[in-house]
Design an enzyme around this catalytic site. Structure first.
Site, short mmCIF file in Angstrom:
data_model
loop_
_atom_site.label_atom_id
_atom_site.label_comp_id
_atom_site.label_asym_id
_atom_site.label_seq_id
_atom_site.Cartn_x
_atom_site.Cartn_y
_atom_site.Cartn_z
N ALA A 8 3.94 -8.23 31.39
CA ALA A 8 2.75 -9.02 31.70
C ALA A 8 1.74 -8.98 30.56
O ALA A 8 0.54 -8.89 30.77
CB ALA A 8 2.12 -8.53 33.00
N GLY A 9 2.25 -9.04 29.32
CA GLY A 9 1.38 -9.27 28.17
C GLY A 9 1.25 -10.77 27.97
O GLY A 9 1.63 -11.57 28.84
N ALA A 11 2.91 -12.90 26.15
CA ALA A 11 4.17 -13.67 26.19
C ALA A 11 4.61 -13.88 27.63
O ALA A 11 4.98 -14.99 28.04
CB ALA A 11 5.26 -12.96 25.39
N ALA A 41 -4.81 -5.79 21.07
CA ALA A 41 -4.82 -6.50 19.78
C ALA A 41 -6.24 -6.78 19.32
O ALA A 41 -7.08 -7.25 20.09
CB ALA A 41 -4.05 -7.82 19.93
N GLN A 42 -6.49 -6.47 18.07
CA GLN A 42 -7.81 -6.74 17.49
C GLN A 42 -7.78 -7.93 16.56
O GLN A 42 -8.79 -8.54 16.26
CB GLN A 42 -8.33 -5.50 16.75
CG GLN A 42 -8.60 -4.33 17.67
CD GLN A 42 -8.98 -3.07 16.91
OE1 GLN A 42 -9.61 -3.12 15.86
NE2 GLN A 42 -8.58 -1.92 17.44
N GLY A 43 -6.59 -8.22 16.03
CA GLY A 43 -6.42 -9.44 15.26
C GLY A 43 -6.51 -10.61 16.23
O GLY A 43 -6.72 -10.42 17.44
N GLU A 103 -7.36 -12.84 7.03
CA GLU A 103 -6.70 -11.54 7.05
C GLU A 103 -5.68 -11.50 5.92
O GLU A 103 -5.34 -12.54 5.35
CB GLU A 103 -6.02 -11.29 8.42
CG GLU A 103 -7.03 -10.84 9.45
CD GLU A 103 -6.43 -10.59 10.82
OE1 GLU A 103 -5.22 -10.37 10.93
OE2 GLU A 103 -7.19 -10.64 11.79
N HIS A 214 0.63 0.09 10.22
CA HIS A 214 -0.71 -0.40 9.88
C HIS A 214 -1.39 0.68 9.06
O HIS A 214 -1.39 1.84 9.43
CB HIS A 214 -1.50 -0.68 11.17
CG HIS A 214 -2.66 -1.58 10.94
ND1 HIS A 214 -3.78 -1.16 10.26
CD2 HIS A 214 -2.88 -2.87 11.28
CE1 HIS A 214 -4.64 -2.18 10.20
NE2 HIS A 214 -4.11 -3.23 10.81
N ARG A 260 0.63 -5.01 4.05
CA ARG A 260 0.38 -3.75 4.78
C ARG A 260 1.25 -2.60 4.31
O ARG A 260 0.81 -1.45 4.28
CB ARG A 260 0.63 -3.96 6.27
CG ARG A 260 -0.51 -4.67 6.90
CD ARG A 260 -0.32 -4.82 8.38
NE ARG A 260 -1.40 -5.68 8.82
CZ ARG A 260 -1.48 -6.24 10.00
NH1 ARG A 260 -0.54 -6.05 10.89
NH2 ARG A 260 -2.50 -7.00 10.30
N HIS A 318 2.88 0.12 14.13
CA HIS A 318 2.03 -0.93 14.67
C HIS A 318 2.83 -2.06 15.30
O HIS A 318 2.40 -2.65 16.29
CB HIS A 318 1.18 -1.47 13.51
CG HIS A 318 0.22 -2.55 13.88
ND1 HIS A 318 -0.75 -2.37 14.84
CD2 HIS A 318 0.06 -3.82 13.41
CE1 HIS A 318 -1.46 -3.48 14.96
NE2 HIS A 318 -0.98 -4.39 14.12
N ARG A 353 5.74 -8.73 9.06
CA ARG A 353 4.98 -9.75 9.79
C ARG A 353 3.64 -10.02 9.14
O ARG A 353 2.92 -9.09 8.75
CB ARG A 353 4.75 -9.27 11.23
CG ARG A 353 3.95 -10.22 12.08
CD ARG A 353 3.79 -9.65 13.47
NE ARG A 353 3.08 -8.39 13.43
CZ ARG A 353 1.76 -8.26 13.53
NH1 ARG A 353 0.99 -9.32 13.68
NH2 ARG A 353 1.21 -7.06 13.48
N SER A 358 1.52 -12.40 15.51
CA SER A 358 2.18 -11.94 16.74
C SER A 358 1.58 -12.57 17.99
O SER A 358 2.33 -12.94 18.90
CB SER A 358 2.15 -10.42 16.84
OG SER A 358 0.90 -9.94 16.46
N LEU A 359 0.25 -12.69 18.08
CA LEU A 359 -0.29 -13.37 19.26
C LEU A 359 0.14 -14.84 19.25
O LEU A 359 0.46 -15.41 20.29
CB LEU A 359 -1.82 -13.26 19.33
CG LEU A 359 -2.38 -11.88 19.75
CD1 LEU A 359 -3.91 -11.94 19.84
CD2 LEU A 359 -1.81 -11.40 21.07
C1 SIN Z 1 -5.31 -6.02 12.82
O1 SIN Z 1 -6.24 -6.44 13.50
O2 SIN Z 1 -5.45 -5.41 11.78
C2 SIN Z 1 -3.94 -6.24 13.32
C3 SIN Z 1 -3.65 -7.65 13.45
C4 SIN Z 1 -2.19 -7.83 13.51
O3 SIN Z 1 -1.46 -6.87 13.43
O4 SIN Z 1 -1.75 -8.97 13.61
#
Ligand code: SIN
Length: 492
Positions: A8-9, A11, A41-43, A103, A214, A260, A318, A353, A358-359
């Site tokens: 239930a994320g 996807a 997720a912060q990205g 990013e 990461h 990364r 990560h 990646r 990913s999102l």
């Molecule tokens: C991040 O916010 O640094 C990670 C974002 C990601 O892994 O896509």
């Protein structure tokens, strides 16, 4: 058509919402939202929506990050369809922040956030609310333990409490497996259950040697590693050694915004050279506390102020680029079994990646899995070239797997250690151990050992250069190994 979605994320939820158009849907997942990596997720969502940007430019950046192993068709699907998913979400009311951010690896500002660095949490809440309002979707609180296969076809799912859910198709959306590492940025529970279920069902897995580390996870003894988003570096934060001196320019022309894997290894190297910590210095980022509330809160929890203090950081596991091999519709090599999100391996990430893909992937391929025709996966034939030794049947205790993974399957690997790790994991453990984590760690060790080169997220100190002969993807099933060659026109 009855669909069971496991997980239930983003996807799973996005897939369920679209699958509901085709028949009844059950989402099977443990209750707490924090068990999904999406919520962490912060990205944001990478999508070419800004003027002057294009899906083609996004595709080029994705292929460059993937170090020659991306599936170009999957990349084209992702980058062409991501803007449409963003539009759909916005039309449904998703509160994206007004301006996309930059990013590492992106040549344009194309990462869409929501609530600053709380993007994952906001997206997850938004999708969960949509699902709650959708009467055709049933949510079951529980843990899947096996995919049931009859006559070569997935026909349902078994749960830890003995239930059996019958389905015309099963979609695995269980997330990745970074929880096999002690140092990780995601949920403790992401220990590869979906990968293990697919393996037991006989589905092919791919690219398992490629784990993304990461470079900037909070590193305070006695506290779990927590992600400090790359967007901080995108907005001007720098990395400093124990003396407070910036060091990334000596490792890469793009300094803090280098790939990364490069930054992660540089951080480890500088820690060894100085014998001291490496710091993230975000003091120069304007309005850092309000723009990065999640990072600020995590620092606050350990008594640090992101706007005033140097923040100790170290690499942490990560993201799993590898997973259950699928075509661009999420179909696996077992008919009726689909996979979407981090558990899947569409080939879109190749060996590494690109940030925030990913999102985007969860949305594009989550929806595609819902719309997929009931047909065999569009994948090339995968003849077995070599058998594989017996897989672990009982697992090691989770702390033992994590210790082993941190030590031997991390950002810098060595052949003899990979071999020893694979042997230890294959020997198995005890009834109370984690079989999923042990199995996945064993497969990571074996695929990393076999790949006699360094590429993307996989770095071998004993073989530090890429080898063109290894421009192929490793595929594995319980029957043995096969390979997916990369057509010469693809990638770079
Ligand atoms: C991040 O916010 O640094 C990670 C974002 C990601 O892994 O896509």
């Amino acid at each position: 058509m009855r669909t069971v979605v496991v997980g239930a994320g983003a996807a799973g939820l996005w897939c369920a919402l679209h699958a509901a158009e085709r028949g009844p849907v059950t989402i099977l997942a443990p209750g707490a939202a924090t068990l999904s990596a999406t919520a962490w997720a912060q990205g944001g969502v990478a999508a070419a929506t800004a003027p002057g940007d294009s899906p083609e430019a996004h595709a080029e950046d994705t292929l460059a990050a993937g170090a020659g192993l991306c599936d170009e068709r999957a990349v084209a699907v992702l980058t062409r369809e991501a803007p449409g998913e963003v539009r759909r979400l916005a039309e449904l009311g998703m509160p994206f922040d007004p301006a996309p951010t930059l990013e590492a690896g992106h040549r344009a500002r194309r990462v869409l956030h929501a609530g600053g660095d709380a993007s994952g949490r906001v997206l997850h809440r938004f999708l969960a609310d949509l699902v709650e309002r959708e009467g055709r979707i049933r949510r079951l609180d529980g843990l899947a333990t096996a995919v049931e296969v009859e006559g070569g076809r997935a026909v349902g799912v078994r749960t830890a409490d003995g239930r059996r859910l019958v389905a015309d198709r099963v979609v695995l959306a269980t997330g990745g497996a970074c929880g096999i590492y002690g140092h990780r940025t995601g949920p403790d529970t992401s220990i590869g259950d979906g990968i293990a279920m697919a393996w037991d069902a006989g589905a092919a897995l791919a690219d398992l040697e490629f784990v993304q580390f990461h470079p900037t996870a909070l590193d305070v003894p006695g506290h779990p590693s927590r992600l400090l988003t790359e967007a901080l570096r995108g907005e001007g934060a720098i990395l400093a050694d124990a003396r407070g001196e910036r060091f990334m320019p000596r490792f890469h022309e793009r300094a803090e915004l280098a790939p990364r894997d490069v930054v992660a290894r540089a951080v480890l190297r500088v820690r060894e050279e100085t014998g001291g910590p490496v710091y993230l210095d975000a003091r120069g980022v304007p309005d850092v506390l309000t723009r990065f509330p999640v990072a600020a809160a995590q620092c606050h929890e350990v008594g640090l102020d992101l706007s005033l203090d140097l923040i100790p950081v170290a690499p942490a596991a990560h993201y799993f680029m590898g997973g259950v091999l699928t075509d661009t519709w999420g179909r696996t090599t077992v008919r009726g079994l689909l996979a979407a999100g981090e558990v899947a391996c569409t080939g879109v990430h190749g060996a590494n990646r690109l940030a925030s893909n990913s999102l985007a992937e969860t949305l594009v391929f989550g929806r595609r899995a819902a719309l997929a025709e009931d047909a065999p996966a569009e994948l090339p034939p995968l003849p077995i070239s070599e058998p594989i030794g017996p897989a672990p049947t009982l697992g090691l205790l989770l702390p033992a797997v994590r210790e082993l993974a941190d030590r031997h399957l991390g950002p810098r690997r060595r052949g003899p250690e990979l071999e020893a790790a694979a042997e230890r994991l294959a020997a198995g453990g005890v009834a109370a151990g984690s079989r999923s984590a042990t199995l996945v760690a064993w497969l990571v060790a074996l695929t990393a050992l076999r790949r006699e080169e360094s590429r993307g997220g996989h770095f071998r100190e004993d073989l530090p250069e890429p080898n063109p002969a290894w421009r192929l993807r490793q595929v594995v099933t319980p029957r043995g190994w096969s390979a997916l060659p990369i057509p010469a026109t693809m990638g770079r």
